[in-house]
Write an enzyme that holds these catalytic residues in place. Structure first.
Site, PDB file in Angstrom:
ATOM      1  N   ASP A 197      11.873  19.009  -1.144  1.00 62.87           N
ATOM      2  CA  ASP A 197      12.744  20.077  -1.647  1.00 62.87           C
ATOM      3  C   ASP A 197      13.846  19.498  -2.523  1.00 62.87           C
ATOM      4  OD1 ASP A 197      13.463  22.741  -1.862  1.00 62.87           O
ATOM      5  OD2 ASP A 197      14.883  22.617  -0.208  1.00 62.87           O
ATOM      6  N   ASP A 311      12.608  28.044   3.633  1.00 66.79           N
ATOM      7  CA  ASP A 311      13.763  27.549   4.369  1.00 66.79           C
ATOM      8  C   ASP A 311      13.869  28.225   5.729  1.00 66.79           C
ATOM      9  OD1 ASP A 311      14.431  25.988   2.139  1.00 66.79           O
ATOM     10  OD2 ASP A 311      15.484  27.670   1.215  1.00 66.79           O
TER      11      ASP A 311
END
Length: 390
Positions: A197, A311
């Site tokens: 990420d 997330d």
């Protein structure tokens, strides 16, 4: 009007912005922990779950710690590589303007998650609580629930609360099945995804960065599962769509821009009047700029607070895996994740650009898990056994 007034930053409304995204994240994590406690009778059953995350190595209890670590690393490498290829493919399709195909694919994926994973978990819950439901009624309810979910996520005619609710449900369903991965693979995979990420958002050639920059240059929305904490306003004339805190009508003037209250302006080509959308999470020091401000990845910097559904999922996987050990580690991991969100939001106000939401929270969560498991538990047990605390 005082033009020397200091522009408001995200720190002035940090609590309000945090609560807007903290509530759904907490609900998602709490639901996954509850499902783990209800449905996982023993942690050894997680080894039977197979997916692309266990394609390279299948963990067994007889393997040595070194073999488990090496196998978990290989599994994480395969999983991250698959995600990278899929994301670059998404960039290519978006570059070729295959938006309709992407929307259909995302809708089909959401339907599969709600119908397949949701159906499996529902069956487990029905069996757990011995609920009297016949198969016909169950199939009809599940089909309607899944279809409504697809329309709620990808259509504009639904209440924002319904859309947000379905996004949280999708996150819960996927996260619960990720908790069935082997223990070593789960922890190494979380760290690997946090690093991915970080690279995908911040590197100039990162796939997520390329995707968002392309979307902003075209003034289009990315067909993806992204949670937005603010209300949504959609224009039937196929103009820019944004989830906003509030909106106001005005003519072409610069009064609001001088107050640093307007961040995004919806540009209409067929109308002299323009709609100005006010999203005061982070104010720009200049009214207009040629710079590209990323949004929609992690905590968006264009104003509307945005958090990718991935997330939600991996936050919940972390606390779900902690729940397989004990609730004390769950509390530690939860507080670490929330602290990581706060740190990410403050960093957002400093760097004035989009930041990935996984790295800080995941790293803190993993560290606090092992600290709680190796040190805090021993300390609490010793205190309880010596009657220092009850």
């Amino acid at each position: 009007m005082d033009r020397t007034q200091r522009p408001r930053s995200v720190l002035d409304s940090l609590g309000e912005e945090l609560i807007g995204i903290l509530t759904p994240v907490s609900i998602c994590m709490f639901t996954v922990v509850l499902l783990v406690c209800l449905l996982n009778s023993d942690t050894s059953s997680s080894a039977s779950f197979s997916s692309i995350a266990t394609a390279a190595y299948s963990e067994t209890d007889s393997d040595s710690p070194w073999d488990k670590l090496l196998g978990a690393f290989l599994n994480s490498l395969v999983f991250v590589a698959a995600i990278t290829v899929a994301t670059f493919l998404l960039v290519l399709l978006f570059y070729l303007r295959c938006v309709r195909f992407l929307k259909l694919y995302m809708g089909f994926s959401a339907f599969v998650v709600l119908a397949n994973l949701g159906g499996e978990i529902s069956v487990l819950l029905i069996d757990r609580f011995r609920l009297p439901v016949d198969s016909v009624t169950f199939s009809i309810l599940l089909f309607n629930f899944s279809v409504v979910g697809v329309f709620a996520v990808f259509m504009s005619r639904f209440s924002i609360l319904i859309t947000q609710g379905y996004l949280v449900v999708i996150g819960v369903l996927v996260a619960y099945f990720f908790t069935m991965l082997p223990e070593w693979t789960t922890w190494v995979l979380l760290v690997a995804l946090a690093l991915y990420d970080l690279a995908a958002v911040l590197l100039p050639v990162g796939p997520l960065r390329l995707l968002v920059e392309m979307a902003i240059s075209r003034d289009e929305d990315i067909p993806a599962l992204v949670y937005e904490a603010r209300p949504v306003i959609r224009d039937d004339s196929r103009l820019v769509q944004r989830r906003v805190w509030r909106d106001r009508r005005s003519s072409q003037n610069d009064d609001d821009l001088e107050n640093n209250e307007v961040v995004n302006v919806v540009r209409a080509e067929e109308d002299e009047q323009r709609s100005e959308i006010s999203v005061p999470l982070i104010e720009r020091s200049r009214p207009e700029s040629s710079e590209t401000f990323l949004e929609g990845i992690g905590l968006g910097s264009s104003g509307a607070i945005k958090l990718g559904l991935g997330d939600f999922i991996f936050y919940s996987v972390l606390v779900g895996r902690a729940a397989m050990y004990d609730l004390m580690t769950v509390y530690a991991c939860y507080l670490a994740i929330i602290a990581g969100l706060g740190v990410t939001l403050m960093l957002l106000s400093v760097y004035q650009k989009a930041l990935p939401a996984l790295p800080v929270s995941i790293m803190l969560g993993v560290v606090f898990y092992f600290l709680a498991r190796l040190f805090l538990e021993v300390f609490v047990v010793q205190c309880s056994s010596n009657l220092v605390m009850f």
